[in-house]
Design an enzyme around this catalytic site. Sequence first.
Site, PDB file in Angstrom:
ATOM      1  N   GLU B 190       0.792  -1.234   0.000  1.00 44.52           N
ATOM      2  CA  GLU B 190       0.000   0.000   0.000  1.00 44.52           C
ATOM      3  C   GLU B 190       0.825   1.286   0.000  1.00 44.52           C
ATOM      4  O   GLU B 190       0.384   2.302  -0.505  1.00 44.52           O
ATOM      5  CB  GLU B 190      -0.938   0.012   1.217  1.00 44.52           C
ATOM      6  CG  GLU B 190      -2.109  -0.940   1.095  1.00 44.52           C
ATOM      7  CD  GLU B 190      -3.009  -0.632  -0.086  1.00 44.52           C
ATOM      8  OE1 GLU B 190      -3.210   0.564  -0.393  1.00 44.52           O
ATOM      9  OE2 GLU B 190      -3.484  -1.580  -0.734  1.00 44.52           O
ATOM     10  N   SER B 467     -49.428 -15.191  31.693  1.00 46.34           N
ATOM     11  CA  SER B 467     -49.732 -15.344  33.120  1.00 46.34           C
ATOM     12  C   SER B 467     -48.681 -14.764  34.057  1.00 46.34           C
ATOM     13  O   SER B 467     -48.889 -14.766  35.267  1.00 46.34           O
ATOM     14  CB  SER B 467     -49.901 -16.823  33.443  1.00 46.34           C
ATOM     15  OG  SER B 467     -50.895 -17.376  32.623  1.00 46.34           O
TER      16      SER B 467
END
Lengths: 183, 758
Positions: B190, B467
């Site tokens: 790079e 419940s």
Amino acid sequence: MTRGAGLALVACAILLTSLGGCSRAPHPPTVEPAVAPAPPAAADSTELADRPTTAAADSAAVHPSTPAPPAPGPPVPVRTQAAPAAPAPAATHPAVAALLREARAARAVEDLNRAAELLERASRIQPFRAEIWLELARVRLAQRRFIEGAQLARKARQLAAGDRALAQAAREIERRCTAASAE
Amino acid sequence: MRSNFPNIMARPSRRPVRRRLGRTALLSLLAIVLVAPAVEIARLDRQIQRLFELRNWTAPTHVYARPLELYEDAAITADELELHLRQLGYEEVAEVGESGTYSRWKGEIELVSRPFLFSDGPQPAQHAYLHLTEGRVTTLLDDDARTPLPILRLDPLRLGRIQPGELEDRILLDPNEIPPLLTTALLEVEDAGFYDHPGVDLRAILRAATVNLRERELRQGGSTLTQQLVKNLLRDRRRTFPRKLREAIAALLLERRYEKEQILVTYINEVYLGQDGERAIHGFGLASRFYFGRPLDRLELHEIALLVGLVRGPSLYDPRAHPQQARQRRNAVLADLVRGERIDLDEAVEAQERPLELADHAPREALRYPAFMKLVRRQLGRQYTPERLARGSLEVFTTLDPLVQNRAERILAHRLHQFERTRGDTLEGALVVCSVADAKILALVGGRVAQFAGFNRALDARRNVGSLIKPIVYLTALESGDYTLTSRVVDRPLTVRLAGGRHWTPGNYDGAYHGEMPLMRALGDSRNLAAVRVGLDVGVARVAEKLRALGLTREVPAYESLLLGGVSLSPLEVAQVYSSLASGGFHAPLGVLHAVRVSGSAPLSRYPPRLTQVARHAAVFQINAALVMAMHYGTGHRVRAQLPEWLEVAGKTGTTNELRDSWFAGFSGDRLGVVWIGRDDHAPVGLSGASGALAVWAELFATIATTSYAPPPPEGWTQVWIDYYSGLLTRLGCGAAVATPVPEDASIAWLPRCDPRR
């Protein structure tokens, strides 16, 4: 579940709790037999053991939707009954005792944050020990964190379990905290 | 080496033509810099500096789990303790001496703990001997004094580092954690001139331009690593000239301010390397986990080459989407490395022949406990600004209990797998475990793949609770003073006229109706009609109010359907509400933070539980007693045999219409657990609360360290044996005798067949 297994289970429960009494607990068809909750303190065991076994208890299976065919008699005051199931307060765990000691020492030298943290550790080990919460309430009072102190004192009182001195001390700290926070 | 602007001017060059060209370019660049408003440059300088600093505090924020406390009778196996010691990095040695070492022989463990500065003060190293049998600590000795040691606290497990805001999902590498091969390969491919250029490499730009002209396409970029880093920091992907110029200036500014090494490390931690759904993969650390499921320092040459190749085009060379291109790119990188004499030809050829060898399982999160860490970040974010967190060197002490967390993850995944085998569904689940005494969260599982940082169901999945609401309905009734546990309630059909003239005819889960029964059984057996009747009697609004008082922080509409759980809550919200029950009516916001401090100093903040009494003691005590009964005779009885006989627990199942949700919420003396099982698309799962969630809960509570629910009764109350089915007085061993709290002055009739006077 066979009748024999149910019998064995209940017999075990009875043996475990060193109680005499009837030999079989009837259960509705839809519910598996389960042992009764935590054995009561041993104090009343003799009284119950001395009672005669009723024959009816051995034969009658009670269906949940049609409770007890013979009509119940008049209500009797529960005060006259043998009180079960209040678990004997567990002894203070040595780790908790050590943390309480350290916390009191820390409070004595006004290392209040440390005292509080030690007590929180203790409360995680034995959450139902009233004296931990009472001590924590004292620390918050000393830190002038009155609202927290009052709530902690209430919590201590709730767990006092007949320890009148402790309940009284907790009430006093709650009163002082409430008074101070009202100012 | 430090670079700055004058260096650009003084830069030596061998070839006069190039020098002239370079000088012209530099002069024009400088001219633009000079004519551009100084303000703009100063702004850019500040911006780039802030972004860079955010990624570069020297001491990151460390997060710790709750320390393990060992004492006689503490529930832990020798294997678990050894595993924990290894996680902490303790070394097994033949002769224990230094802190951080241990030795083990079967159930005996000898260790020297590490000194640690806790939030309550420093704790020295401790030489200790432990004997563990049958999952408990049976002996704990101070091994120097050979005297009993009441309690031993180990140093806390480090969970990881956290990054503020957008950086939260990274694995930041220290320079010494970066394999040299990666740095070499990266620079070779790079930015070969990285150590020589001032941030912008004019030679590279020219070279790239030449190549691009020759090949008539954009093949080379010519951007330096510094420019690429700036591009990543500024997050602007447009390819315009002003943008490029801005990046070039920022690169020069960055190089003026920071060392090359620091820029390189930041680049390695920052560069964009792929996409995981909505999550961007930044940095080689995370990319290594994402693509290979391993940390960077365990990658081989061909894998490093693949990652380096990705820099040029993360989507173009995405190895999962385009394996062919990815492989070509990887091999091109390897060829570059040979040309640059960074590796041997043999090595390269061997690496080029390797397959891609990607990890095929779901990508793993940077941190070990993503669901829990998400909540840590959420709660920290309420206390501290991102800037404060970014300044770093904080130590965050959390309440995670690694032992409970590991077991919870394992049990949930295993049980879901079992359920699926018999039902053929794909299930999801969530789980929360809290400490009752101090209202802290010990474990949090947000889905079946606990390592996957996706949708966190424990926090964000709101489902009807069924419940689970009933204890709140009955609590409201008991608090009104009109009811006790033995009050007779009616389980028969009814039709409710709703506002607007509509009618509602709720039914029971099993379609049967049992008529009159004691309140405690109506709750324990979860009879819908009894709950609706009692709820209507006390008032839906008061039930909704109670739900809020117990800790729900949202408004709940007081519709009649609320009485049967027609309200959607997250598992964490359910835990918050039930935590107020478990603690005897005291509410405290559930937290994950214990203390936060600047490294090595006194805590900045502590987070003790803030208790507030929100329900009457006697009422809560009764409800909890009924929830204990439910575990013996009611909806929880199925798992009673799985739990240790001595362990008294309380809990409630929850099931929603057509078995879409399976819930269980229950507690012992010191722990509260909430389990949800269902599907993300709300399809039925064929599991009730009792057949699904309860099984998970029971397996967890049968194995984690816990104590019985056994608080003393309130003043003025006593406990007597009551027959569960009839609500009448009995004695132990006759009928379904359950210990029931009743007022001391109450009078109750005998269950005739158990009446000892007959």
